[in-house]
Enzyme design. Structure first.
Site, PDB file in Angstrom:
ATOM      1  N   LYS A 179       8.126  24.013  -9.568  1.00 38.42           N
ATOM      2  CA  LYS A 179       7.171  24.174 -10.676  1.00 38.42           C
ATOM      3  C   LYS A 179       6.223  22.984 -10.677  1.00 38.42           C
ATOM      4  O   LYS A 179       6.663  21.839 -10.677  1.00 38.42           O
ATOM      5  CB  LYS A 179       7.963  24.213 -11.997  1.00 38.42           C
ATOM      6  N   ASP A 191      11.710  23.488 -19.700  1.00 37.93           N
ATOM      7  CA  ASP A 191      10.993  24.039 -18.545  1.00 37.93           C
ATOM      8  C   ASP A 191      11.610  25.319 -17.997  1.00 37.93           C
ATOM      9  O   ASP A 191      11.072  25.908 -17.069  1.00 37.93           O
ATOM     10  CB  ASP A 191      11.059  22.998 -17.400  1.00 37.93           C
TER      11      ASP A 191
HETATM   12  C1  LIG Z   1       7.849  17.252 -18.433  1.00 35.45           C
HETATM   13  C2  LIG Z   1       7.990  18.687 -18.033  1.00 35.45           C
HETATM   14  C3  LIG Z   1       6.632  19.388 -18.017  1.00 35.45           C
HETATM   15  O1  LIG Z   1       6.730  20.678 -17.465  1.00 35.45           O
HETATM   16  O2  LIG Z   1       8.515  18.874 -16.725  1.00 35.45           O
HETATM   17  P1  LIG Z   1       9.448  18.005 -15.757  1.00 35.45           P
HETATM   18  O3  LIG Z   1       8.878  16.648 -15.631  1.00 35.45           O
HETATM   19  O4  LIG Z   1      10.804  17.988 -16.387  1.00 35.45           O
HETATM   20  O5  LIG Z   1       9.408  18.767 -14.450  1.00 35.45           O
HETATM   21  C4  LIG Z   1       8.900  19.440 -19.031  1.00 35.45           C
HETATM   22  O6  LIG Z   1       8.281  19.468 -20.299  1.00 35.45           O
HETATM   23  C5  LIG Z   1      10.278  18.857 -19.170  1.00 35.45           C
HETATM   24  O7  LIG Z   1      11.116  19.952 -19.381  1.00 35.45           O
HETATM   25  P2  LIG Z   1      12.677  19.729 -19.161  1.00 35.45           P
HETATM   26  O8  LIG Z   1      12.883  18.881 -17.944  1.00 35.45           O
HETATM   27  O9  LIG Z   1      13.324  21.069 -19.213  1.00 35.45           O
HETATM   28  O10 LIG Z   1      12.991  18.848 -20.422  1.00 35.45           O
HETATM   29  P3  LIG Z   1      14.370  18.861 -21.189  1.00 35.45           P
HETATM   30  O11 LIG Z   1      15.471  18.654 -20.189  1.00 35.45           O
HETATM   31  O12 LIG Z   1      14.407  20.031 -22.100  1.00 35.45           O
HETATM   32  O13 LIG Z   1      14.160  17.545 -22.093  1.00 35.45           O
HETATM   33  C6  LIG Z   1      14.393  16.290 -21.561  1.00 35.45           C
HETATM   34  C7  LIG Z   1      13.819  15.285 -22.569  1.00 35.45           C
HETATM   35  O14 LIG Z   1      12.393  15.232 -22.355  1.00 35.45           O
HETATM   36  C8  LIG Z   1      11.725  15.091 -23.616  1.00 35.45           C
HETATM   37  N1  LIG Z   1      10.826  16.232 -23.805  1.00 35.45           N
HETATM   38  C9  LIG Z   1      10.925  17.343 -22.994  1.00 35.45           C
HETATM   39  C10 LIG Z   1      10.022  18.377 -23.185  1.00 35.45           C
HETATM   40  C11 LIG Z   1       9.056  18.261 -24.201  1.00 35.45           C
HETATM   41  N2  LIG Z   1       8.160  19.249 -24.414  1.00 35.45           N
HETATM   42  N3  LIG Z   1       9.005  17.160 -24.996  1.00 35.45           N
HETATM   43  C12 LIG Z   1       9.871  16.142 -24.807  1.00 35.45           C
HETATM   44  O15 LIG Z   1       9.791  15.128 -25.525  1.00 35.45           O
HETATM   45  C13 LIG Z   1      12.810  15.014 -24.672  1.00 35.45           C
HETATM   46  O16 LIG Z   1      13.137  13.645 -24.871  1.00 35.45           O
HETATM   47  C14 LIG Z   1      13.974  15.718 -24.011  1.00 35.45           C
HETATM   48  O17 LIG Z   1      15.215  15.293 -24.524  1.00 35.45           O
HETATM   49  N1  LIG Z   2      21.035  22.279 -10.337  1.00 34.51           N
HETATM   50  C1  LIG Z   2      20.458  21.104 -10.693  1.00 34.51           C
HETATM   51  N2  LIG Z   2      19.464  20.589  -9.962  1.00 34.51           N
HETATM   52  C2  LIG Z   2      18.834  19.418 -10.355  1.00 34.51           C
HETATM   53  N3  LIG Z   2      19.163  18.705 -11.447  1.00 34.51           N
HETATM   54  C3  LIG Z   2      20.183  19.195 -12.183  1.00 34.51           C
HETATM   55  C4  LIG Z   2      20.859  20.401 -11.853  1.00 34.51           C
HETATM   56  N4  LIG Z   2      21.798  20.632 -12.786  1.00 34.51           N
HETATM   57  C5  LIG Z   2      21.708  19.606 -13.647  1.00 34.51           C
HETATM   58  N5  LIG Z   2      20.765  18.727 -13.294  1.00 34.51           N
HETATM   59  C6  LIG Z   2      20.364  17.502 -14.046  1.00 34.51           C
HETATM   60  O1  LIG Z   2      19.101  17.814 -14.670  1.00 34.51           O
HETATM   61  C7  LIG Z   2      18.269  16.645 -14.680  1.00 34.51           C
HETATM   62  C8  LIG Z   2      16.845  17.105 -14.518  1.00 34.51           C
HETATM   63  O2  LIG Z   2      16.718  17.492 -13.180  1.00 34.51           O
HETATM   64  P1  LIG Z   2      15.401  18.218 -12.665  1.00 34.51           P
HETATM   65  O3  LIG Z   2      15.215  19.505 -13.425  1.00 34.51           O
HETATM   66  O4  LIG Z   2      15.490  18.250 -11.191  1.00 34.51           O
HETATM   67  O5  LIG Z   2      14.227  17.242 -13.138  1.00 34.51           O
HETATM   68  P2  LIG Z   2      12.671  17.644 -13.187  1.00 34.51           P
HETATM   69  O6  LIG Z   2      12.562  18.722 -14.236  1.00 34.51           O
HETATM   70  O7  LIG Z   2      11.998  16.365 -13.555  1.00 34.51           O
HETATM   71  O8  LIG Z   2      12.289  18.141 -11.819  1.00 34.51           O
HETATM   72  C9  LIG Z   2      18.744  15.749 -13.539  1.00 34.51           C
HETATM   73  O9  LIG Z   2      18.861  14.439 -14.024  1.00 34.51           O
HETATM   74  C10 LIG Z   2      20.106  16.310 -13.123  1.00 34.51           C
HETATM   75  O10 LIG Z   2      21.115  15.347 -13.309  1.00 34.51           O
END
Ligand SMILES: C[C@@](CO)(OP(=O)(O)O)[C@H](O)COP(=O)(O)OP(=O)(O)OC[C@H]1O[C@@H](n2ccc(N)nc2=O)[C@H](O)[C@@H]1O
Ligand SMILES: Nc1ncnc2c1ncn2[C@@H]1O[C@H](COP(=O)(O)OP(=O)(O)O)[C@@H](O)[C@H]1O
Length: 297
Positions: free
Chosen positions: A13, A147
Site C-alpha cells: 500500500k 490501514d
Molecule cells: C500511517 C498510515 C497511512 O496509511 O500507514 P502506515 O505508515 O502504517 O503504512 C496508516 O494511517 C497507519 O495505519 P496502521 O498502521 O494500521 O495504524 P494502526 O496500527 O491502526 O495505529 C498505530 C498507531 O498510529 C497512530 N495513528 C494511526 C492511524 C491514524 N489515522 N492516526 C494515528 O494517530 C496511533 O498512535 C496508533 O496507535
Molecule cells: N503479518 C505481519 N506483517 C508485518 N507486521 C506485522 C504482522 N503481524 C503483526 N505485525 C506487527 O505490525 C506492526 C506494523 O507492521 P506493518 O503493517 O508492516 O507496518 P506499516 O503499516 O508501517 O507498513 C509491526 O511492528 C509488526 O510487529
C-alpha cells in the site's frame, strides 16, 4: 478446492500524498490520502487440515517480526480469529496451515501487516465459505488497524477519516513505481507523536490525469505530512529520497505512510524497473523494487 483459491496476494500500500487534516479526541489523526497498490507484496497460502490453524513465516522478512512472530499477535491470526465470528450455518471453518511469504519490509509505511491481515480476511472468507458481506469484512478490518480497510479493497482509492472513509479516486494514468527501504523500521505511533505544526487541508484532485507527468505535477503541490518527523527518526530517508529523485525520468520522489519506505513515480513500469536496478546496485543492503501498479485480476 483449487490452489488458486487458497493463495492470496497482499500488495504493498503506497500513499501518493498523505495530509494530516485534523485529530480526533481519542488521539487518532484524521487523514486525506490517495492510496495505490504496487505489484510488490506478501503472499498468503492456506492448506486446510485437521490440525489447529497455525501460521508459518517465510520470505526475506519472515524472521524480522519478533514479538508478532507467528503467534496469535500476528495480524494474519488476528484476522482469522475475527472471521470466525462472522461464520454462519453454511460456513466450513477449518484448521490447517497458513504460510505467509513476507517479501515486504516490516514497519515500513507500505502497509505490510495491514496487507497481510486484509489478505487473510479475503482468503479465509472464501476458503471457509463464509461469504460475508463486504461491509461486515470492512467493519472487522477497521478493528484490526487503520490501514486494513483500504488494504481489504487493494485498489486505487481516496482514504480519509482515520482510514475507514474510502471513496473513488481519480483514474490513474499508466505509470511505474520504485520502492526503496533502507532497512530501518520506523514506529508509526512515534512518527505521529513527533509530528509538529498545524493541519493541512484536504487536497483538491481532478477527475483524472492525461499522463503520469500531469499526475506528478498535482502531487508535487501536495505532501506527506509525516515525512519530516520520520526523517528525524530515520535520516536515511533523506538519502533514499535524493537517490530516487536523481534517477533519469523520475517524476516525483516521496515517502509512503509513516515510512521509512520511499517511492518514485516513473512514466512506465519498464523505466521504474531500470531505475530500481541502478538503486539496488548503489545500495545492495537495502530493499529495492521497481515495476507496475497492482490491478485486481
Ligand atoms: C500511517 C498510515 C497511512 O496509511 O500507514 P502506515 O505508515 O502504517 O503504512 C496508516 O494511517 C497507519 O495505519 P496502521 O498502521 O494500521 O495504524 P494502526 O496500527 O491502526 O495505529 C498505530 C498507531 O498510529 C497512530 N495513528 C494511526 C492511524 C491514524 N489515522 N492516526 C494515528 O494517530 C496511533 O498512535 C496508533 O496507535
Ligand atoms: N503479518 C505481519 N506483517 C508485518 N507486521 C506485522 C504482522 N503481524 C503483526 N505485525 C506487527 O505490525 C506492526 C506494523 O507492521 P506493518 O503493517 O508492516 O507496518 P506499516 O503499516 O508501517 O507498513 C509491526 O511492528 C509488526 O510487529
Amino acid at each position: 478446492m483449487t490452489a488458486a483459491l487458497l493463495t492470496e496476494a497482499a500488495p504493498a500500500k503506497i500513499n501518493l500524498y498523505l495530509h494530516v487534516t485534523g485529530r480526533r479526541p481519542d488521539g487518532y489523526h484524521l487523514l486525506d490520502s490517495l492510496v495505490v497498490f504496487a505489484q510488490a507484496g506478501d503472499v498468503l497460502r492456506y492448506e486446510p487440515g485437521p490440525e489447529p490453524l497455525h501460521l508459518e513465516l517465510k520470505g526475506r522478512f519472515g524472521q524480522v517480526l519478533g514479538h508478532a512472530a507467528a503467534g496469535p499477535d500476528n495480524l494474519v491470526m488476528k484476522a482469522a480469529a475475527a472471521l470466525r465470528g462472522l461464520a454462519g450455518p453454511g460456513a466450513d471453518v477449518r484448521g490447517g496451515r497458513l504460510v505467509l511469504e513476507k517479501n515486504l519490509p516490516v514497519a515500513s509505511g507500505i502497509g505490510g501487516g495491514s496487507a497481510d491481515a486484509a489478505a487473510a480476511l479475503r482468503l479465509l472468507d472464501r476458503a471457509w465459505r463464509i461469504d460475508a458481506p463486504q461491509a461486515a469484512l470492512l467493519a472487522e478490518a477497521e478493528k484490526l488497524g487503520a490501514d486494513v480497510p483500504v488494504c481489504l479493497l487493494s485498489q486505487t482509492i481516496r482514504m480519509e477519516g482515520i482510514g475507514e472513509t474510502l471513496s473513488p479516486a481519480p483514474a490513474l494514468p499508466d505509470c511505474g513505481m520504485v520502492l526503496v527501504n533502507c532497512g530501518q523500521g520506523v514506529s508509526t505511533p512515534d512518527v505521529f507523536r513527533r509530528r509538529e505544526g498545524g493541519f493541512v487541508p484536504r487536497a483538491d484532485l481532478p477527475e483524472s490525469w492525461a499522463n503520469a507527468q500531469a499526475m506528478a505535477e498535482t502531487l508535487q503541490a501536495l505532501e506527506n505530512s509525516l515525512e519530516a518527523p520520520a526523517r528525524a527518526l530515520c535520516p536515511l530517508i533523506s538519502t533514499a529520497l535524493a537517490d530516487i529523485a536523481g534517477q533519469p525520468d523520475c517524476l516525483i520522489a516521496r515517502m509512503s505512510g509513516s515510512g521509512a519506505t520511499c517511492f518514485g513515480l516513473f512514466p512506465s513500469a519498464e523505466a521504474a524497473s531500470q531505475a530500481a536496478d541502478r538503486l539496488a546496485d548503489a545500495h545492495n543492503a537495502w530493499w529495492v523494487w521497481g515495476g507496475g501498479l497492482f490491478h485486481h485480476p
